[in-house]
Each structure stands twice: as C-alpha cells, then as structure tokens.
Design a protein around this motif. Structure first.
Motif, mmCIF file in Angstrom:
data_model
loop_
_atom_site.group_PDB
_atom_site.id
_atom_site.type_symbol
_atom_site.label_atom_id
_atom_site.label_comp_id
_atom_site.label_asym_id
_atom_site.label_seq_id
_atom_site.Cartn_x
_atom_site.Cartn_y
_atom_site.Cartn_z
ATOM 1 N N CYS A 95 43.118 43.850 51.061
ATOM 2 C CA CYS A 95 43.273 43.794 49.607
ATOM 3 C C CYS A 95 42.448 42.628 49.081
ATOM 4 O O CYS A 95 42.572 41.512 49.572
ATOM 5 C CB CYS A 95 44.744 43.611 49.234
ATOM 6 S SG CYS A 95 45.807 44.919 49.847
ATOM 7 N N VAL A 96 41.622 42.919 48.063
ATOM 8 C CA VAL A 96 40.707 41.915 47.512
ATOM 9 C C VAL A 96 40.784 41.964 45.990
ATOM 10 O O VAL A 96 40.716 43.050 45.393
ATOM 11 C CB VAL A 96 39.257 42.173 47.985
ATOM 12 C CG1 VAL A 96 38.292 41.176 47.369
ATOM 13 C CG2 VAL A 96 39.167 42.152 49.510
ATOM 14 N N SER A 97 40.891 40.787 45.379
ATOM 15 C CA SER A 97 40.899 40.697 43.924
ATOM 16 C C SER A 97 39.608 41.283 43.361
ATOM 17 O O SER A 97 38.524 41.030 43.888
ATOM 18 C CB SER A 97 41.026 39.237 43.489
ATOM 19 O OG SER A 97 40.781 39.112 42.102
ATOM 20 N N ARG A 98 39.743 42.044 42.288
ATOM 21 C CA ARG A 98 38.544 42.609 41.661
ATOM 22 C C ARG A 98 37.672 41.519 41.053
ATOM 23 O O ARG A 98 36.498 41.744 40.799
ATOM 24 C CB ARG A 98 38.935 43.667 40.631
ATOM 25 C CG ARG A 98 39.374 44.964 41.300
ATOM 26 C CD ARG A 98 39.411 46.132 40.340
ATOM 27 N NE ARG A 98 40.400 46.012 39.283
ATOM 28 C CZ ARG A 98 41.681 46.289 39.410
ATOM 29 N NH1 ARG A 98 42.150 46.704 40.572
ATOM 30 N NH2 ARG A 98 42.507 46.155 38.392
ATOM 31 N N HIS A 117 43.976 43.859 42.155
ATOM 32 C CA HIS A 117 43.245 43.947 43.420
ATOM 33 C C HIS A 117 42.805 45.386 43.681
ATOM 34 O O HIS A 117 43.338 46.327 43.096
ATOM 35 C CB HIS A 117 44.131 43.506 44.584
ATOM 36 C CG HIS A 117 44.274 42.036 44.703
ATOM 37 N ND1 HIS A 117 44.748 41.228 43.681
ATOM 38 C CD2 HIS A 117 44.014 41.208 45.739
ATOM 39 C CE1 HIS A 117 44.769 39.976 44.091
ATOM 40 N NE2 HIS A 117 44.335 39.935 45.337
ATOM 41 N N SER A 118 41.852 45.520 44.597
ATOM 42 C CA SER A 118 41.523 46.823 45.164
ATOM 43 C C SER A 118 42.005 46.820 46.600
ATOM 44 O O SER A 118 41.932 45.802 47.295
ATOM 45 C CB SER A 118 40.011 47.081 45.141
ATOM 46 O OG SER A 118 39.574 47.333 43.835
ATOM 47 N N HIS A 120 34.734 41.335 46.515
ATOM 48 C CA HIS A 120 34.922 42.704 46.025
ATOM 49 C C HIS A 120 33.576 43.405 45.864
ATOM 50 O O HIS A 120 33.359 44.500 46.396
ATOM 51 C CB HIS A 120 35.692 42.688 44.699
ATOM 52 C CG HIS A 120 36.182 44.020 44.273
ATOM 53 N ND1 HIS A 120 35.381 44.935 43.629
ATOM 54 C CD2 HIS A 120 37.398 44.603 44.414
ATOM 55 C CE1 HIS A 120 36.072 46.021 43.378
ATOM 56 N NE2 HIS A 120 37.305 45.846 43.847
#
Length: 157
Positions: free
Chosen positions: A39-42, A120-121, A47
């Motif tokens: 999971c990564v912050s947009r 996040h994505s 990202h």
C-alpha cells in the motif's frame, strides 16, 4: 496501529522514475499464482514510480538494516536512482529494480492490479522471481520504533 508489529521492507522501482521507499504495509496475497500486495500513498513519489515501471521489487529487511530503513524513510534523500548510491544493491534480473544487498529475502513483481484504498493505492504484484539471504534476524517496527527478532532455534531431543 502502533501496537501491531510489522516487518520492514524497502519497495523499489527501476526505470526512468526509479525510487525506493521504506514500507511496512506489505503482505502475501496468494501462493498460486504467487502474489503480494503493498500500500502506497497516492501523494508519495513511490506511487508514480510503480505506475510508471508497471513493476516493483521488495527487499525484506534484516536486523542489521535499520539504517537502510531510516534512509529510505527520509524524504530528504536524493531523487531518482542517485538515492541508491548510498547503499549496496543489485538490479533485479526480471525488473531491473534495485534489490538491497543483505536483505532477508527479496521479490520482484509485475504490477497485476491496482485498487483504491482511501488516500492510498493497493498494488497487487505477481511475483516474477524471489531470493533469500543468509540472515535469520528480522527487523520489525512496533510502538514507533525498530526492533529485531531472531528465528527460533530447533529443539534437540
């Protein structure tokens, strides 16, 4: 969430927007086919790096890699592939993404799916290749700090 102990990884992506980032939002998804998620912050540079490369690598950090975890969590480090000048690494054979030397294990993944998760994505990667280091001491994050834990020893009868 500080009461939940997690392993520490460094996510990396190669290519034109090469980047690395310390992350503990990482998990196995499937064994057949082998898949993982992160999971990564947009808003994070990581990202765009993953989206651009359509792949990512994961270095699972060992107890002796606390400084690498701190380094890749520091937004002041250089941008692009220059940030890897401070650490030992090798390019992944499948993706070219940096794999940190001395890690407990590493994975290279093709980006298979992207899901929205708040700010996040959730990136789901199909594992293209993996390897394992020799260390048996893991680096964990718990209660706002880094800790280490060793693999249990086998009992003798």
């Amino acid at each position: 969430m500080s009461q939940f102990a997690t392993g520490i990884t460094v996510l990396t992506a190669g290519g034109e927007n090469g980047h690395g980032m310390t992350a503990n939002a990482f998990s196995s998804v499937s064994l057949d086919p082998p898949m993982v998620l992160c999971c990564v912050s947009r808003a994070a540079r990581m990202h765009e790096a993953i989206v651009s490369a359509q792949s990512f690598a994961v270095s699972i950090l060992g107890a002796g890699q606390r400084e690498q975890a701190r380094y890749f969590a520091d937004w002041r480090r250089p941008r692009g592939l220059a940030q890897f000048d401070e650490v030992d690494w090798t390019p992944g054979p499948s993706t070219g993404a940096p794999l940190l030397t001395g890690s407990l294990a590493w994975l290279e993944c093709r980006l298979a799916q992207t899901h929205e998760g708040g700010d996040h994505s959730i990136f789901v990667g199909e594992v293209l290749g993996s390897g394992r280091g020799t260390s048996r001491q893991a680096l964990l994050f718990y209660g706002g700090g880094y800790h280490q834990v060793g693999a249990p020893t086998k009992a003798t009868a």
